[in-house]
Structure formats: structure tokens, C-alpha cells
Design a protein around this motif. Structure first.
Motif, PDB file in Angstrom:
ATOM      1  N   GLY A  95       0.816  -1.208   0.000  1.00  0.00           N
ATOM      2  CA  GLY A  95       0.000   0.000   0.000  1.00  0.00           C
ATOM      3  C   GLY A  95       0.845   1.252   0.000  1.00  0.00           C
ATOM      4  O   GLY A  95       0.546   2.223  -0.717  1.00  0.00           O
ATOM      5  N   ARG A  96       1.911   1.211   0.843  1.00  0.00           N
ATOM      6  CA  ARG A  96       2.814   2.362   0.876  1.00  0.00           C
ATOM      7  C   ARG A  96       3.472   2.573  -0.485  1.00  0.00           C
ATOM      8  O   ARG A  96       3.542   3.713  -1.000  1.00  0.00           O
ATOM      9  CB  ARG A  96       3.886   2.134   1.943  1.00  0.00           C
ATOM     10  CG  ARG A  96       4.960   3.199   2.014  1.00  0.00           C
ATOM     11  CD  ARG A  96       4.390   4.529   2.402  1.00  0.00           C
ATOM     12  NE  ARG A  96       5.441   5.524   2.552  1.00  0.00           N
ATOM     13  CZ  ARG A  96       5.218   6.817   2.684  1.00  0.00           C
ATOM     14  NH1 ARG A  96       3.972   7.288   2.703  1.00  0.00           N
ATOM     15  NH2 ARG A  96       6.214   7.659   2.818  1.00  0.00           N
ATOM     16  N   MET A  97       3.953   1.470  -1.078  1.00  0.00           N
ATOM     17  CA  MET A  97       4.599   1.587  -2.384  1.00  0.00           C
ATOM     18  C   MET A  97       3.609   2.038  -3.449  1.00  0.00           C
ATOM     19  O   MET A  97       3.948   2.840  -4.322  1.00  0.00           O
ATOM     20  CB  MET A  97       5.228   0.248  -2.770  1.00  0.00           C
ATOM     21  CG  MET A  97       6.385  -0.158  -1.862  1.00  0.00           C
ATOM     22  SD  MET A  97       7.085  -1.754  -2.298  1.00  0.00           S
ATOM     23  CE  MET A  97       7.802  -1.381  -3.879  1.00  0.00           C
ATOM     24  N   LEU A  98       2.369   1.524  -3.364  1.00  0.00           N
ATOM     25  CA  LEU A  98       1.363   1.976  -4.320  1.00  0.00           C
ATOM     26  C   LEU A  98       1.073   3.456  -4.147  1.00  0.00           C
ATOM     27  O   LEU A  98       0.884   4.193  -5.126  1.00  0.00           O
ATOM     28  CB  LEU A  98       0.075   1.165  -4.148  1.00  0.00           C
ATOM     29  CG  LEU A  98       0.110  -0.266  -4.682  1.00  0.00           C
ATOM     30  CD1 LEU A  98      -1.166  -1.007  -4.317  1.00  0.00           C
ATOM     31  CD2 LEU A  98       0.306  -0.276  -6.193  1.00  0.00           C
ATOM     32  N   GLY A  99       1.046   3.896  -2.871  1.00  0.00           N
ATOM     33  CA  GLY A  99       0.846   5.323  -2.623  1.00  0.00           C
ATOM     34  C   GLY A  99       1.972   6.157  -3.199  1.00  0.00           C
ATOM     35  O   GLY A  99       1.736   7.194  -3.838  1.00  0.00           O
ATOM     36  N   LEU A 100       3.215   5.666  -2.941  1.00  0.00           N
ATOM     37  CA  LEU A 100       4.363   6.393  -3.498  1.00  0.00           C
ATOM     38  C   LEU A 100       4.334   6.364  -5.021  1.00  0.00           C
ATOM     39  O   LEU A 100       4.630   7.379  -5.677  1.00  0.00           O
ATOM     40  CB  LEU A 100       5.665   5.782  -2.969  1.00  0.00           C
ATOM     41  CG  LEU A 100       5.934   5.954  -1.470  1.00  0.00           C
ATOM     42  CD1 LEU A 100       7.195   5.206  -1.068  1.00  0.00           C
ATOM     43  CD2 LEU A 100       6.068   7.439  -1.117  1.00  0.00           C
ATOM     44  N   ALA A 101       3.989   5.175  -5.565  1.00  0.00           N
ATOM     45  CA  ALA A 101       3.920   5.078  -7.026  1.00  0.00           C
ATOM     46  C   ALA A 101       2.846   6.007  -7.575  1.00  0.00           C
ATOM     47  O   ALA A 101       3.031   6.653  -8.618  1.00  0.00           O
ATOM     48  CB  ALA A 101       3.645   3.641  -7.445  1.00  0.00           C
TER      49      ALA A 101
END
Length: 727
Positions: free
Chosen positions: A186-192
Motif C-alpha cells: 500500500g505504501r509503495m502503491l501510494g508512493l507510485a
């Protein structure tokens, strides 16, 4: 993290698989135990039925015995199958099978005895205790089998529980890791998502920057696809095609745009045709870039068009407004042409002035020797007039060639206008109205006053000839600032402050083809004998030599305006002095060294000097002049031509003679200085010059000025009439 979750998942799957296997083995053990107990019960039921038959002799008591016999065989087979993985149990099953077989045989024998011999015979067999012994053996074997299976059951239950504990631990770890992975994902998707949004914003900004950049450049750019349809364009694209913004739309065919551009230019074709784009031009490949120029007569604009093919089959059409460049190139060509013509006229003046000097000098020497009533005086005067007219023509040629020596000084143009206006009214005639438009606070101009008046007179005479039926001549002055933009559009113009002198008429005007050649020497539209074509050429040369600028505006039937821009003078202006005729020619007995390489010019000039009372020695070149002085010749004044044969010019000879005769006075004579003593159109400081051809009076006055012997009645401001230089 994902790899770790995968490892935990694989381990958990293995534990689940192990748990399923352990549960299977536990179930297997329960099946063995159940089969063992059932087998024991069946043997007991068979024995109970057999004993009931032995005691009663009734056949119906044998039914449990008979039912048990078939099931015993089946259960033995099941036990052998269920214990096939255990060698110890297999050995027990072999022993058990043999014992059960003996037990069944013993019971079958007792039943036969009861049937055949009676109860007593059967009891005797039973009293032997064989049946009881076999039954105990069977029970012992089955108890051992069950004990073994119970031991395996306990071990398998313990293994299953351990597997479940590991599975639960791995499940917990996997759950934690999965949650962590989900949070991380989720964090990586948010950053992405943020990066994607930032990239999209950057792309939008880049697109806006590119659009703004394309719209800000002065070139017109249009992008067409492989089908020739318009895809993109900037703001200048329709402007340079002389089209409205509404004339263009996305997907518009190239042929439609080309047709609209041709209509705007009022021509059959303005852009390339589709056939030229598709098949190439002049044998060139259609994939090669093409550059061509177009001129639009409707607004006078010149365009340079670049068609650049793209890999996908489309092309980019780029248009550049080269109007100013074309105009500058045309102006530069005109300037080069005028410079070349100036070089030619300067060379002609050199020889022509020498011829005129010989003619005019000899005529002036002859005239005083004739009787006052001689009929030859008229002929002599006409010849003198013709020679002076020729001298005036060469002066105008040299003015055009910018070879005449000027004496620029600050001039108050406003102060000169009243006298010039009166002179022009008398000269032009009553049918020409002369109007003067002065300006308050007019700057002083830096120019030669005599040449400026001559230029104004030439312009006025041309204006008069353009108004044969009469009209109005307007002379206007004003302060003007020519900025860098104006200078960029006009070659040889330096930005700065100028005094503008404009001469306008209401005459016939000039068509464009005449206006282009208006400054060429000897070019005239007047009838033969009514003009030399040198008036405007002289004006052009004088203005350019003065560091100024001249511009002509004219339309047929509307009249002509000539604007002269003279540099602004930083010092205060002077009123200027007009020549005053002397009461008598000055003379003297000073020793004059005449240095002239043309023998005929030297001869007539020496005769003039001697008539004026001077002692004359002659030299044909610089070396001869040096020899005379070194030999002890007395010299008070050196009268030297500038352009000499023999490699030593007049100024060089004067420089080498100065140490030999300290205080030597020098007067140069020339009609073409070749920049020897004139630089940037101005005579060098301290240098005296008399132009060829000169009259005896001009020579006498100039020598007296140089020697410091002014004639009686001569005013201090006497000016030597400007004459064309020439050697």
C-alpha cells in the motif's frame, strides 16, 4: 519481503500437507484397531454359535457361526492390507491367520462329531482344551497387534499436534508478514501513485512549456500526419500564412490549407502541391527535406519554408519570415553596387580633372592677352564655361563616390533656412510655392555647410522639374532619433541622434522601378540635354560621407519626399561665412617648388605662378624634388600633387622635404586624394588643399592664404570654392 512471505507460505503448505498425512495415518491406525476388535468378536461369536449347537444339537444355533466364518476371512484380508506398511504386524498377521485357521478347523471338527457321533464325542474333543488354548493365542496376538497400533497411534497423534503447532506458528508469521507486505505494498502503491501524479504533472508542465515555446517563437510550425492531415500547429502558423485562426482545424487536409494560403496570397499556388510532397521535387526523394522561398505580394512578406519528413510518413512544415533579411540583402547589394560605382567614378575623375586643369589653365592664360574687343573673347569665355561645367560634373561624381574632402562643422540649419528659401524662390520661379517648416530647439548638425546647401539646391531643382505645371516645395527640419531597430533594417545606419532635413514636392512622383535606381550616377528620366543624372547621386555621396542617412519616399501622382539625416553635433553651431570676392589678386615673389607628374598640368600651373610673380622650380616626381632641394634650391612653398608616379606620393615628398627646409609651407593640389590627406571624408588637421581644376584666382588666393599674404580688401572668412580632388 515478498520472497520471505513466499518461503513462509511454502513452509506452511508443507506443514498443512504433513498434517493431512498425519491425520491419514491416525485414521489408518483407528481402522486397524477397529478391524482387530471386530475380528476378535467374530471369532468369539463363531465359538458361541458352535457351543450352542454342540449343547442343543439344533442347527439354528450354527447361524452366528456360519455368518462369522465369511466375515473372519474378509477381516483378515483387511488387516493384512492395513498393516502392509508394518513388517512386525505382517508377521503377527501370518501367525494369527494360522492360529485362526486351526481354531476354525477345531470348531468344524467338533460340529461334525456332534452331528455324526453325538454329544459325547464332541465333548471329549472339547475336553482336550485345544479350542481354549487356540482362543487364548488368538486373543494374545490381537492384543499385541492392538498394543503396537496404540503405540503408533500415540506417536502419530503427537506428530500431528506438533505439525498443527508449527502450522499455526507459520500461519501467524505468514499473516503478520502478509499484513506487513500489504502495508508495504500500500505504501509503495501510494508512493507510485504520487510519482505517477508528479510525472503526469511534469508531463503537463512540459507540454505547456513546449506549447508556450512553440507559440512564442516567430516561426510558424505545422505538423501533418502520413495522410496529410493537420495535427498540431503554433500561433504563428496561421499568421504567416495570412489566415485566420478559424481557418485551421485539427485533421484538416493539407490541400485545403494550401488552397486557402494561395487565396490569401492571390496566386495560383503558394505552398507545395500534394504531388510534389508525395513524389518529390526536381528528381529528389520525397523523404529528403525541402527548403523553398515564397513572396506574398499582398503584404510584401517573404517566407522561407522548410518541409521536414518524419519517420511515420508525416512531415513538419516550418515557416520563417525573412522579409527583413531579404530587404537587408537587397540594401546590401545596392550599397555594394553604389560602392563599386563610386570606385569607378573616382578613378575617372583623376584623369578627367587633369585634362580640365590643362584646358582651364591655358584658357585663363590666353584671355588676358586678348584685346577687350576681340571676337575671340566670346569663344574663350564659352570654353572657360564649358571647362568649369566639366569641373562641376566631376565634383558631383566625387561627391557620389565620397571622395571629396569635406570641412564638417556644427551648423545651425534653422539659421540657414531663410536665406536658402529666398534663393530657392528666385531660382525655382513663381510657379513653385516654397514653404519652410522650422522646428524649435533644433539640434546643430555636423556637416560641410557648402555641400549641404548644394545638396539642398539639387533636391529643389529636381523637385521643380517634377512639377512642370507648378506646385508646392516644402522644406522641413526636425530632431530625429534613429534607434537600433531602424538601424537593423537599414545598412550603414548607426543608431543615434540626427538632424532631419526633408524636401517634399507635389510633383509627378516615381514608380518603384525608378525609385530603386534613383541614386545611380547618370541615371535620369528627363529628356536628353535636361539633366545629367548626378544631382541625387551627389546628395547620396555627401550624406553618406558625412556619416548620415538618406531615404526617399515617392508614389506616382502623389509627389516625392527626400529625407536627409545628418549627425547631431555636440558642439555649438556657427552661422557660416560666405565667400567675398577680393578687390585684386594677391601676388608675390616667393620661391615655389611645383611638384606635378603630368607635364601639361605642370606647364600651365607654372605659367600661372610666374604670371602671379612667383619664382618657380619644377619637378616631375618626388625624387627629383628631393634632388633640387638637396642641391640648394631656394623653396618657400611646396605646391605638390597628391597622386604621383614613381612610387612617392605628394604627402610623402612633403614629409621628407620638411627636415631639409624648416618652416617650409605646403599646399597640396588634387582632385582625387586616395585618402592620402583626407580621412573619413575630412581633411587632416593643418593640411592645405586646392582642388583641380582651379582658376588663376583660386590659386592666387590659396597661395596667399598658405604664405600668410592676404590680398587687400580680402575678408578673413574667404572660403576657397570646393573643387573635386584628382591628381
Amino acid at each position: 519481503m515478498a520472497g520471505l512471505v513466499g518461503i513462509v507460505g511454502a513452509m506452511l503448505w508443507r506443514e498443512f500437507d504433513s498434517g493431512r498425512a498425519a491425520a491419514g495415518w491416525i485414521q489408518h491406525t483407528y481402522e486397524v484397531l477397529d478391524a482387530s476388535r471386530r475380528l476378535q468378536l467374530l471369532v468369539r461369536e463363531a465359538e458361541t454359535g458352535q457351543r450352542g449347537f454342540l449343547l442343543t444339537g439344533r442347527e439354528d444355533y450354527l447361524r452366528p457361526y456360519e455368518d462369522a466364518l465369511g466375515q473372519i476371512t474378509l477381516l483378515q484380508g483387511d488387516l493384512r492390507r492395513l498393516t502392509a506398511d508394518n513388517p512386525v504386524q505382517q508377521e503377527r498377521m501370518l501367525a494369527l491367520a494360522a492360529t485362526i485357521q486351526r481354531k476354525l478347523e477345531e470348531m468344524a471338527q467338533a460340529i461334525r462329531l456332534r452331528r455324526d457321533l453325538g454329544l459325547e464325542a464332541a465333548q471329549q474333543l472339547m475336553q482336550a482344551d485345544l479350542g481354549r488354548t487356540l482362543m487364548r493365542s488368538i486373543e494374545t496376538m490381537l492384543d499385541g497387534l492392538e498394543a503396537e497400533e496404540n503405540q503408533l497411534l500415540g506417536q502419530r497423534i503427537a506428530d500431528a499436534e506438533a505439525t498443527q503447532r508449527r502450522a499455526r506458528w507459520l500461519a501467524a508469521v505468514g499473516t503478520v508478514l502478509s499484513i506487513a507486505l500489504l502495508l508495504l505494498a500500500g505504501r509503495m502503491l501510494g508512493l507510485a501513485r504520487k510519482r505517477l501524479m508528479a510525472a503526469e504533472a511534469a508531463q503537463r508542465r512540459l507540454a505547456q512549456q513546449l506549447t508556450t515555446s512553440l507559440d512564442s517563437i516567430s516561426q510558424g510550425i505545422g505538423v501533418f500526419d502520413a495522410e496529410g492531415r493537420l495535427q498540431r500547429w503554433n500561433a504563428c502558423f496561421p499568421v504567416l500564412l495570412a489566415l485566420a485562426e478559424t481557418d485551421l482545424r485539427h485533421g484538416q487536409p493539407y490541400a485545403d490549407i494550401a488552397g486557402r494560403a494561395a487565396a490569401a496570397a492571390r496566386t495560383d499556388a503558394f505552398l507545395e502541391t500534394e504531388a510534389q510532397i508525395r513524389h518529390g521535387r526536381g528528381g529528389r526523394s520525397p523523404r529528403e527535406p525541402v527548403v523553398y522561398e515564397r513572396h506574398r505580394a499582398t503584404d510584401g512578406r517573404s517566407l522561407e519554408l522548410h518541409r521536414t519528413p518524419m519517420p511515420d510518413g508525416g512531415f513538419v512544415l516550418t515557416m520563417t519570415d525573412i522579409t527583413e533579411r531579404v530587404r537587408a540583402a537587397a540594401t546590401a547589394r545596392d550599397a555594394q553596387r553604389m560602392h563599386a560605382m563610386g570606385q569607378l567614378t573616382g578613378g575617372i575623375a583623376h584623369d578627367f580633372n587633369n585634362l580640365l586643369a590643362v584646358i582651364l589653365g591655358n584658357l585663363e592664360l590666353i584671355r588676358p592677352k586678348l584685346d577687350p574687343g576681340s571676337p575671340l573673347l566670346v569663344r574663350i569665355d564659352r570654353a572657360i564655361w564649358g571647362a568649369r561645367r566639366g569641373a562641376s560634373l566631376t565634383q558631383q561624381l566625387l561627391a557620389f563616390a565620397r571622395k571629396q574632402p569635406l570641412a564638417p562643422a556644427p551648423i545651425d540649419v534653422s539659421a540657414l533656412l531663410p536665406d536658402m528659401a529666398n534663393l530657392l524662390r528666385r531660382t525655382l520661379g513663381s510657379h513653385i510655392e516654397v514653404r519652410v517648416v522650422d522646428a524649435a530647439g533644433l539640434w546643430p548638425a555636423m556637416a560641410d555647410a557648402t555641400q549641404m546647401e548644394s545638396a539642398l539646391l539639387n533636391l529643389a531643382l529636381n523637385a521643380r522639374d517634377a512639377m512642370p505645371e507648378g506646385g508646392r516645395l516644402t522644406i522641413e527640419v526636425a530632431n530625429k532619433v534613429l534607434d537600433a531597430d531602424y538601424a537593423a533594417r537599414h545598412v550603414e545606419v548607426t543608431p543615434g541622434d540626427y538632424v532631419m532635413l526633408a524636401v517634399s514636392d507635389t510633383g509627378t512622383g516615381m514608380p518603384p522601378e525608378v525609385l530603386e535606381r534613383v541614386f545611380e550616377p547618370f541615371f535620369t528620366t528627363k529628356e536628353p540635354g535636361k539633366g545629367t543624372g548626378l544631382g541625387l547621386a551627389m546628395v547620396f555621396g555627401f550624406v553618406k560621407q558625412s556619416g548620415g542617412h538618406v531615404k526617399v519616399y515617392s508614389e506616382p501622382g502623389e509627389g516625392t519626399t527626400v529625407r536627409i539625416y545628418l549627425p547631431r553635433a555636440l558642439a555649438g553651431a556657427t552661422g557660416g561665412l560666405r565667400p567675398v570676392a577680393p578687390a585684386a589678386l594677391p601676388s608675390g615673389d616667393a620661391a615655389v617648388l611645383l611638384l606635378e607628374d603630368d607635364a601639361k598640368v605642370r606647364e600651365v600651373t607654372a605659367a600661372m605662378l610666374r604670371e602671379l610673380g612667383y619664382r618657380v622650380q619644377e619637378a616631375g616626381d618626388g625624387a627629383e624634388a628631393l634632388r633640387l632641394v638637396e642641391a640648394g634650391a631656394s623653396v618657400d612653398l611646396l605646391l605638390a600633387d597628391i597622386v604621383l608616379s614613381g612610387g612617392m606620393k605628394g604627402n610623402e615628398a612633403a614629409r621628407r622635404l620638411a627636415p631639409l627646409r624648416p618652416g617650409l609651407r605646403v599646399l597640396f593640389m588634387s582632385g582625387y586624394t586616395e585618402n592620402a590627406i583626407v580621412h573619413h571624408g575630412r581633411l587632416d588637421d593643418g593640411v592645405h588643399l586646392i582642388g583641380k581644376p582651379f582658376t588663376r584666382e583660386q590659386l592666387a588666393l590659396k597661395i596667399a592664404e598658405v604664405l600668410g599674404q592676404p590680398a587687400s580688401g580680402q575678408a578673413q572668412g574667404v572660403a576657397t570654392p570646393a573643387a573635386p580632388p584628382g591628381g
